[in-house]
Design a protein around this motif. Structure first.
Motif, PDB file in Angstrom:
ATOM      1  N   LEU A  67       0.836  -1.204   0.000  1.00 43.97           N
ATOM      2  CA  LEU A  67       0.000   0.000   0.000  1.00 43.97           C
ATOM      3  C   LEU A  67       0.866   1.248   0.000  1.00 43.97           C
ATOM      4  N   GLY A  68       1.952   1.239   0.786  1.00 40.38           N
ATOM      5  CA  GLY A  68       2.837   2.400   0.816  1.00 40.38           C
ATOM      6  C   GLY A  68       3.470   2.666  -0.531  1.00 40.38           C
ATOM      7  N   ILE A  69       3.922   1.613  -1.185  1.00 40.40           N
ATOM      8  CA  ILE A  69       4.562   1.758  -2.493  1.00 40.40           C
ATOM      9  C   ILE A  69       3.562   2.247  -3.538  1.00 40.40           C
ATOM     10  N   THR A  70       2.341   1.694  -3.496  1.00 38.05           N
ATOM     11  CA  THR A  70       1.291   2.159  -4.404  1.00 38.05           C
ATOM     12  C   THR A  70       0.969   3.628  -4.164  1.00 38.05           C
ATOM     13  N   SER A  71       1.011   4.049  -2.908  1.00 44.76           N
ATOM     14  CA  SER A  71       0.738   5.450  -2.584  1.00 44.76           C
ATOM     15  C   SER A  71       1.786   6.380  -3.195  1.00 44.76           C
ATOM     16  N   LEU A  72       3.033   5.919  -3.249  1.00 44.24           N
ATOM     17  CA  LEU A  72       4.066   6.704  -3.930  1.00 44.24           C
ATOM     18  C   LEU A  72       3.749   6.833  -5.415  1.00 44.24           C
ATOM     19  N   LEU A  73       3.362   5.719  -6.013  1.00 39.74           N
ATOM     20  CA  LEU A  73       3.029   5.720  -7.440  1.00 39.74           C
ATOM     21  C   LEU A  73       1.880   6.659  -7.754  1.00 39.74           C
ATOM     22  N   ASN A  74       0.930   6.752  -6.808  1.00 42.60           N
ATOM     23  CA  ASN A  74      -0.260   7.574  -7.028  1.00 42.60           C
ATOM     24  C   ASN A  74      -0.117   8.997  -6.507  1.00 42.60           C
ATOM     25  N   GLY A  75       1.061   9.345  -6.016  1.00 43.12           N
ATOM     26  CA  GLY A  75       1.289  10.696  -5.518  1.00 43.12           C
ATOM     27  C   GLY A  75       0.612  10.981  -4.198  1.00 43.12           C
ATOM     28  N   GLN A  76       0.327   9.915  -3.411  1.00 44.61           N
ATOM     29  CA  GLN A  76      -0.382  10.089  -2.144  1.00 44.61           C
ATOM     30  C   GLN A  76       0.537   9.987  -0.936  1.00 44.61           C
ATOM     31  N   ALA A  77       1.828   9.902  -1.161  1.00 48.10           N
ATOM     32  CA  ALA A  77       2.786   9.820  -0.052  1.00 48.10           C
ATOM     33  C   ALA A  77       4.126  10.375  -0.501  1.00 48.10           C
ATOM     34  N   ASP A  78       4.909  10.823   0.472  1.00 52.76           N
ATOM     35  CA  ASP A  78       6.290  11.242   0.225  1.00 52.76           C
ATOM     36  C   ASP A  78       7.256  10.114   0.554  1.00 52.76           C
ATOM     37  N   ILE A  79       6.891   9.329   1.574  1.00 49.75           N
ATOM     38  CA  ILE A  79       7.729   8.220   2.038  1.00 49.75           C
ATOM     39  C   ILE A  79       6.887   6.959   2.110  1.00 49.75           C
ATOM     40  N   ALA A  80       7.407   5.864   1.571  1.00 53.02           N
ATOM     41  CA  ALA A  80       6.791   4.554   1.757  1.00 53.02           C
ATOM     42  C   ALA A  80       7.695   3.732   2.662  1.00 53.02           C
ATOM     43  N   ASN A  81       7.201   3.371   3.836  1.00 49.36           N
ATOM     44  CA  ASN A  81       7.924   2.437   4.689  1.00 49.36           C
ATOM     45  C   ASN A  81       7.685   1.029   4.147  1.00 49.36           C
ATOM     46  N   SER A  82       8.748   0.259   4.001  1.00 49.19           N
ATOM     47  CA  SER A  82       8.596  -1.063   3.398  1.00 49.19           C
ATOM     48  C   SER A  82       9.513  -2.070   4.078  1.00 49.19           C
ATOM     49  N   SER A  83       8.965  -3.236   4.366  1.00 51.41           N
ATOM     50  CA  SER A  83       9.764  -4.310   4.943  1.00 51.41           C
ATOM     51  C   SER A  83      10.259  -5.272   3.867  1.00 51.41           C
ATOM     52  N   ARG A  84      10.216  -4.832   2.631  1.00 50.07           N
ATOM     53  CA  ARG A  84      10.749  -5.619   1.515  1.00 50.07           C
ATOM     54  C   ARG A  84      11.279  -4.675   0.443  1.00 50.07           C
ATOM     55  N   PRO A  85      12.143  -5.169  -0.456  1.00 46.44           N
ATOM     56  CA  PRO A  85      12.588  -4.330  -1.568  1.00 46.44           C
ATOM     57  C   PRO A  85      11.491  -4.198  -2.616  1.00 46.44           C
TER      58      PRO A  85
END
Length: 291
Positions: A67-85
């Motif tokens: 969800l965090g990574i998708t939010s970056l793609l959609n311009g809905q976040a500045d930072i995506a916290n991720s426990s995977r690459p």
């Protein structure tokens, strides 16, 4: 400026924590989304950071790495916290959208496998664990003196931890596995179920004494005949001896880097490092950023 901490519940099981202040300067407003493994730590880091610099507003929510990574793609976040690459598909999506990222590896995490406190088992080998999570082994009687059907408590497919375990064990999860929304739900499920086994961030268990009540953290044996290793053993993690350890990532929009930089610098400060370690995570000298 008055600072306030709000807790919102947009749907059952998903906790969204919003840290905000009455500030109209959008250049100091950061949106951070993603991994439930990291969300409690992120909230505490943001609280400490905004106490030092009250001109910043940081909004934080979980929901999983995907969800965090998708939010970056959609311009809905500045930072995506991720426990995977990033996956290859995600890398291609960023490339197609011409979205540049910076990557920060800010901590090392260990995934803990937990069972009910009364289950007569203290350690498990990787091969057997894979058979349990894939559904090949279905009853604790194959491993212990109790005749209980095994109930699996795991994460949704959008979770970085779900993907991490799946890849490390080279399995497909059993279709009977319960899909929970986060660490807290898995812990509560296992506490109430003498037949249950689940996986959570070791930092979540280590940091919260209440979370560890009623459950048992299993030691992991990478290969039969080798020493069992606990995810709570700091020395083992620093030696890279625990099978289920991994880096924690922050993917940052390159266009947001200038406003995010002070927060990243705070994470790397003595205060930030202590907070990370207090949450049960580890800081390895070998970690490198891709920025």
């Amino acid at each position: 400026m008055k600072q306030r901490l709000l807790k919102l519940f947009p749907h059952i099981g998903l906790l969204v924590t919003l840290l905000s202040i009455s500030c109209s300067n959008s250049s100091n407003s950061i949106k951070m989304k993603g991994s439930d493994t990291e969300v409690n730590l992120a909230v505490n880091l943001a609280e400490q950071f905004t106490e030092q610099d009250p001109t910043f507003s940081i909004a934080i929510s979980g929901g999983g790495s995907g969800l965090g990574i998708t939010s970056l793609l959609n311009g809905q976040a500045d930072i995506a916290n991720s426990s995977r690459p990033l996956s290859e598909e995600e890398r291609q999506q960023f490339k197609e959208k011409k979205i540049a990222l910076k990557t920060v590896v800010f901590a090392e995490d260990a995934t803990a496998f937990v069972v009910h406190k009364d289950l007569p088992i203290a350690e498990i080998d990787v091969e057997t664990l894979a058979k349990i999570l894939s559904g090949e082994v279905r009853n604790w009687s194959e491993l212990t003196d109790v005749n209980y059907p095994i109930n699996i408590y795991g994460r949704q497919s959008s979770s970085g931890t779900h993907t991490f375990i799946k890849k490390k064990l080279a399995i497909e999860f059993s279709n009977t596995a319960k899909e929970m929304t986060g660490n807290a739900q898995i812990i509560e499920g296992v506490k109430a179920d003498k037949t249950g086994i689940g996986y959570v961030g070791a930092g979540y268990v280590a940091h919260d004494p209440l979370a560890s009540q009623g459950i048992k953290v299993l030691k992991i044996i990478e290969k039969k005949g080798e020493k069992a290793v606990s995810p709570l053993d700091e020395a083992a993690i620093n030696q890279g001896s625990y099978f289920f350890q991994r880096p924690l990532y922050q993917f940052i929009l390159a266009e947001s880097w200038d406003k995010v930089r002070p927060f990243i610098a705070f994470e790397r400060s003595a205060i930030g490092r202590k907070l990370i370690e207090d949450h049960g995570y580890y800081i390895l000298d070998s970690q490198q950023d891709e920025i």
